[in-house]
Design an enzyme around this catalytic site. Structure first.
Site, short mmCIF file in Angstrom:
data_model
loop_
_atom_site.label_atom_id
_atom_site.label_comp_id
_atom_site.label_asym_id
_atom_site.label_seq_id
_atom_site.Cartn_x
_atom_site.Cartn_y
_atom_site.Cartn_z
N PRO A 2 23.85 17.99 26.72
CG PRO A 2 22.11 16.86 26.18
CD PRO A 2 22.99 17.92 25.71
CD GLU A 3 30.12 17.79 28.20
OE1 GLU A 3 30.90 17.04 28.54
OE2 GLU A 3 30.11 18.79 27.99
#
Length: 275
Positions: A2-3
């Site tokens: 996850p960014e």
DNA sequence: CTTGTACCCTGACCGC
DNA sequence: TGCGGTCAGGGTACAA
């Protein structure tokens, strides 16, 4: 992985379900997800009975803003959330539940993390304010213009790809979007950050914001482990141009996409049109 | 100060 | 079919 777009997608999924709820009971099955020094004996009683005022995000960190402090969450590689109506996770993929939070409406928030690189830390509001200073600016903020991007990254001999991923310079960008933004801006990822021209900074600013927004519109990139809440997949992987596309043709110039390693991380780029 | 590297952790994958 | 080795990359600690 996850960014910014993935964590923001999770925040948007969770906020309407959690805001205003009280946490009645907490179970920590895997204590090593409690970051910092607190063990379950210190953590659980501080959370139980607190009210979730809002769900926020800063960089790649998800924030549960409680009446008693800020529950800071890092998903790292494999952290996931689900909300279910009963005592069991609502989806069968949750085989590594590390913590559960019972809510006052009878539902339960589940945190699952196969590798347990992520986790939770409860900070006071003052502690969070100080912690939060470590991050660079948010690239999707309304006042983040090309000038702010230049101030954030255009210094030092560090390769521009590493500069984009340095959370103290710029918040929320990780391996996937750094590669994609540099390809869209036609910039070689190995170039020293201090050497970018004004025009290149403007292109990178436009590309980065467009890609982060487009990914957010697609609920993020489900490449390997990332899911939004309750197992929901993102779809931006269908729109990637270079990430994990080694050996395929560049959609802009038909050169072959290459993979290199920078600081131990894969970088994908097109040697034909990124200069 | 900047920059680079090892580490945490498990599952997927590969070659034999 | 099993088995060892490698890789994935977020952030952090620590070394140079």
């Amino acid at each position: 992985m996850p960014e910014l777009p993935e964590v923001e997608t999770i925040r948007r999924d969770l906020a309407p379900q959690l805001e205003g709820r009280r946490i009645c009971a907490v179970r920590v099955a895997r204590p090593d997800i409690l970051l910092g020094t607190a063990g379950p004996a210190a953590f659980v009683p501080r959370i139980e009975g607190s009210c979730i005022r809002a769900v926020g995000r800063r960089a790649k960190w998800l924030l549960f803003l409680l009446d008693r402090g800020v529950l800071v969450t890092q998903l790292r590689m494999t952290g996931r959330f689900a909300v279910g109506p009963g005592p069991l996770p609502p989806i069968s993929e949750f085989r590594h539940v590390a913590a559960e939070f019972d809510l006052d409406d009878g539902r339960t928030l589940f945190y699952d993390d196969v590798r347990r690189l992520g986790g939770f830390q409860l900070l006071s509001h003052d502690e969070w304010r100080r912690e939060e200073q470590r991050f660079g600016p948010e690239p999707l903020a309304a006042d983040f213009r090309a000038r702010e991007l230049a101030a954030a990254i255009r210094h030092g001999r560090l390769p521009v790809k590493n500069a984009l991923m340095d959370q103290s310079r710029l918040a929320g960008v990780g391996n996937i979007y750094a590669s994609e933004a540099l390809h869209a801006a036609r910039i070689d990822p190995t170039r020293p950050a201090e050497g970018l021209t004004d025009d290149e900074i403007r292109r990178l600013h436009r590309s980065l914001r467009r890609i982060l927004r487009d990914s957010l519109d697609s609920s993020g990139t489900t490449f390997s482990s990332y899911r939004a809440v309750n197992g929901r997949s993102g779809s931006f992987q269908d729109l990637l141009k270079v990430y994990a596309k080694e050996g395929t043709a560049c959609p802009r110039c038909r050169s072959e996409i290459r993979r290199i390693v920078q600081s131990g991380r894969s970088t994908f780029y097109c040697p034909g049109c990124q200069v």
